[in-house]
Motif scaffolding. Sequence first.
Motif, PDB file in Angstrom:
ATOM      1  N   TYR A 109       1.675   1.304   7.922  1.00 60.35           N
ATOM      2  CA  TYR A 109       2.183   0.006   8.352  1.00 60.35           C
ATOM      3  C   TYR A 109       3.276   0.218   9.391  1.00 60.35           C
ATOM      4  CZ  TYR A 109       4.257  -4.629   8.430  1.00 60.35           C
ATOM      5  OH  TYR A 109       4.722  -5.864   8.844  1.00 60.35           O
ATOM      6  N   ASP A 162      10.670  -8.138  10.408  1.00 61.41           N
ATOM      7  CA  ASP A 162      10.252  -7.642   9.104  1.00 61.41           C
ATOM      8  C   ASP A 162      11.444  -7.250   8.243  1.00 61.41           C
ATOM      9  OD1 ASP A 162       7.572  -7.954   9.349  1.00 61.41           O
ATOM     10  OD2 ASP A 162       7.130  -5.863   9.918  1.00 61.41           O
ATOM     11  N   LYS A 180       9.730  -8.603   2.563  1.00 63.17           N
ATOM     12  CA  LYS A 180       8.607  -9.312   3.182  1.00 63.17           C
ATOM     13  C   LYS A 180       7.387  -8.426   3.243  1.00 63.17           C
ATOM     14  CE  LYS A 180       7.432 -11.783   7.434  1.00 63.17           C
ATOM     15  NZ  LYS A 180       7.899 -12.204   8.765  1.00 63.17           N
ATOM     16  N   ILE A 181       7.606  -7.150   3.619  1.00 59.26           N
ATOM     17  CA  ILE A 181       6.479  -6.218   3.715  1.00 59.26           C
ATOM     18  C   ILE A 181       5.906  -5.938   2.326  1.00 59.26           C
ATOM     19  CG2 ILE A 181       5.833  -3.873   4.354  1.00 59.26           C
ATOM     20  CD1 ILE A 181       8.040  -3.975   6.500  1.00 59.26           C
ATOM     21  N   LYS A 240       6.033  -7.822  -0.354  1.00 55.82           N
ATOM     22  CA  LYS A 240       5.336  -9.002  -0.873  1.00 55.82           C
ATOM     23  C   LYS A 240       3.949  -9.134  -0.274  1.00 55.82           C
ATOM     24  CE  LYS A 240       5.876 -13.955  -1.540  1.00 55.82           C
ATOM     25  NZ  LYS A 240       6.725 -15.155  -1.295  1.00 55.82           N
ATOM     26  N   ALA A 241       3.852  -8.813   1.029  1.00 58.16           N
ATOM     27  CA  ALA A 241       2.553  -8.930   1.708  1.00 58.16           C
ATOM     28  C   ALA A 241       1.576  -7.893   1.199  1.00 58.16           C
ATOM     29  CB  ALA A 241       2.759  -8.771   3.218  1.00 58.16           C
ATOM     30  N   HIS A 242       2.074  -6.816   0.619  1.00 54.63           N
ATOM     31  CA  HIS A 242       1.201  -5.760   0.133  1.00 54.63           C
ATOM     32  C   HIS A 242       1.173  -5.675  -1.388  1.00 54.63           C
ATOM     33  CE1 HIS A 242       1.685  -4.554   4.352  1.00 54.63           C
ATOM     34  NE2 HIS A 242       0.539  -3.854   4.196  1.00 54.63           N
ATOM     35  N   GLY A 243       1.688  -6.723  -2.055  1.00 49.42           N
ATOM     36  CA  GLY A 243       1.605  -6.807  -3.499  1.00 49.42           C
ATOM     37  C   GLY A 243       2.429  -5.767  -4.236  1.00 49.42           C
ATOM     38  N   TRP A 281      10.067  -4.217  -3.004  1.00 48.80           N
ATOM     39  CA  TRP A 281      10.784  -3.511  -1.908  1.00 48.80           C
ATOM     40  C   TRP A 281      11.319  -2.158  -2.349  1.00 48.80           C
ATOM     41  CZ3 TRP A 281      15.827  -1.923  -2.041  1.00 48.80           C
ATOM     42  CH2 TRP A 281      16.675  -2.473  -3.006  1.00 48.80           C
TER      43      TRP A 281
END
Length: 219
Positions: free
Chosen positions: A174, A180, A184-185, A187-190, A193
């Motif tokens: 990624y 970003d 956020k990253i 959450k987008a990838h389940g 952090w």
Amino acid sequence: MLINKGKHRRPSKAVRVATLAGVAGAAVAVPLMGATSASAASVATWDKVAQCESGGNWSINTGNGYYGGLQFSNSSWAAAGGTQYAPRADLATKDQQIAAAEKLLAIQGPGAWSCAAAGGLTAGGPAADVNPSGSSAQTKSAPQKNTAAVKKTPAPAQEKAQPAAKKSNGHGNYTVKAGDTLAKIAKAHGTNWKSVYAANKSVIGGNPNLILPGQKLSI
């Protein structure tokens, strides 16, 4: 060494006078100078006299009223012109004391010193080879300035600043975009952090809130 008593006690020949008939029978007092230029002695002779008088100590002052190697009293020192060199004989140089002694010898003769016989002192002889013009003992030499070059110790070379280690952009799947955040990253990838940060700490560094566009993170 008083002229009229004690050491150097013979009355000065310079004070004896003869009366000569002058014009119209007037009496004129004329000093009879018994001294001649031959009234002198060698330095070696004066050394012997000083050895007997003071143990050869030219700067001695025992407080007995006699000073220097030849044991001058203040009055005999002044009478011999010694005060042009120093206030007292013990404050003058050896050469200055001998120069004054030769004048006193010319005035009073060898009997001015009780050690004359021991030193072989006589009234006749060549002048002593001395230099009374030197600085007296009471004149202290000015401190000498050390003019030797001072070797300077070279300053230690400054270490060159090492460039900060360049952070790797990583080789993950990624690529961080402007705006970003890890949250956020994640959450987008389940995921969360913290997991993303732990997996990419070598790329992100010590601050999880600071990620840069172009970094490649492993998600």
